[in-house]
Design an enzyme around this catalytic site. Structure first.
Site, PDB file in Angstrom:
ATOM      1  CG  ASN A  43      -0.425  -0.220   2.522  1.00  0.00           C
ATOM      2  OD1 ASN A  43       0.618  -0.857   2.668  1.00  0.00           O
ATOM      3  ND2 ASN A  43      -1.078   0.291   3.545  1.00  0.00           N
ATOM      4  CD  GLU A  94      -1.544   4.620   4.635  1.00  0.00           C
ATOM      5  OE1 GLU A  94      -1.063   5.467   5.419  1.00  0.00           O
ATOM      6  OE2 GLU A  94      -2.247   3.658   5.009  1.00  0.00           O
ATOM      7  CB  CYS A 148      -5.248  -1.350  -1.878  1.00  0.00           C
ATOM      8  SG  CYS A 148      -6.588  -0.585  -0.982  1.00  0.00           S
ATOM      9  CD  GLU A 175      -5.411  -5.921  -1.551  1.00  0.00           C
ATOM     10  OE1 GLU A 175      -4.807  -4.832  -1.390  1.00  0.00           O
ATOM     11  OE2 GLU A 175      -6.229  -6.358  -0.750  1.00  0.00           O
ATOM     12  CB  CYS A 190     -10.930  -2.582   0.005  1.00  0.00           C
ATOM     13  SG  CYS A 190     -10.276  -1.859  -1.507  1.00  0.00           S
ATOM     14  CB  CYS A 217      -8.659  -4.419  -4.081  1.00  0.00           C
ATOM     15  SG  CYS A 217      -7.526  -3.052  -3.758  1.00  0.00           S
TER      16      CYS A 217
HETATM   17  N1  THU Z   1      -5.293  -1.599   2.429  1.00  0.00           N
HETATM   18  C1  THU Z   1      -4.710  -2.385   1.478  1.00  0.00           C
HETATM   19  O1  THU Z   1      -3.618  -2.083   0.988  1.00  0.00           O
HETATM   20  N2  THU Z   1      -5.366  -3.505   1.098  1.00  0.00           N
HETATM   21  C2  THU Z   1      -6.519  -3.965   1.658  1.00  0.00           C
HETATM   22  O2  THU Z   1      -7.019  -5.023   1.260  1.00  0.00           O
HETATM   23  C3  THU Z   1      -7.184  -3.200   2.711  1.00  0.00           C
HETATM   24  C4  THU Z   1      -6.594  -1.873   3.024  1.00  0.00           C
HETATM   25  C5  THU Z   1      -4.555  -0.406   2.908  1.00  0.00           C
HETATM   26  C6  THU Z   1      -5.110   0.911   2.493  1.00  0.00           C
HETATM   27  C7  THU Z   1      -4.555   1.811   3.598  1.00  0.00           C
HETATM   28  O3  THU Z   1      -3.253   2.214   3.232  1.00  0.00           O
HETATM   29  C8  THU Z   1      -4.462   0.921   4.809  1.00  0.00           C
HETATM   30  O4  THU Z   1      -4.549  -0.414   4.314  1.00  0.00           O
HETATM   31  C9  THU Z   1      -5.549   1.138   5.841  1.00  0.00           C
HETATM   32  O5  THU Z   1      -6.793   1.139   5.259  1.00  0.00           O
END
Ligand code: THU
Length: 135
Positions: free
Chosen positions: A49, A51, A60, A62, A95, A98
């Protein structure tokens, strides 16, 4: 959804996801995620991920992995399996956004994710995303 011990090949995918997780840029949520996907041709691509101070721009793990795969081998690639891990040991199934992106490139993909409480979970993308959108 099945609770099971991953096969040898899925274990390799999980290891790759854990390695990718270390590169996560997650200073806001402090929730690091790693993903590794296997194409139907046997290639592995990873992502974490990423941010942003403008929170909504976060990508994310994925989608990072999937977009890296498309950038490298082109849009005809198909996802056979994708594994997702996080550094909190909580269940982390992909999520909604994704799931739709996984479905685009892998309508038959298997999804693996882990939690300390339930161990390894495996599900078909079509169970996680019934009636996925297609044009
Ligand atoms: N996140 C992912 O990278 N993948 C997921 O399946 C769920 C959430 C990340 C997004 C964000 O940077 C952090 O997790 C918290 O939501």
């Amino acid at each position: 959804m099945k609770n099971r011990n991953p096969s040898k090949s899925s274990q390799a995918l999980l290891r790759a996801a854990k390695t990718a997780m270390k590169n996560a840029h997650a200073p806001y949520s402090k929730f690091k995620v790693g993903a590794a996907m296997l194409t139907t041709k046997g290639e592995v691509f990873t992502g974490c991920n990423v941010e942003n101070a403008s929170y909504g721009l976060t990508n994310c793990a994925e989608r990072t992995a999937i977009f890296a795969a498309v950038a490298k081998v082109g849009p005809k690639m198909r996802i056979r399996a994708i594994a997702v891990v996080n550094d909190h040991g909580v269940p982390c199934s992909p999520c909604g956004a994704c799931r739709q992106v996984i479905y685009e490139f892998g309508p038959e993909a298997r999804v693996f994710f882990h939690s300390k409480k339930d161990g390894w979970q495996e599900a078909a993308i079509t169970d996680l995303l019934p009636e996925g959108f297609r044009l």
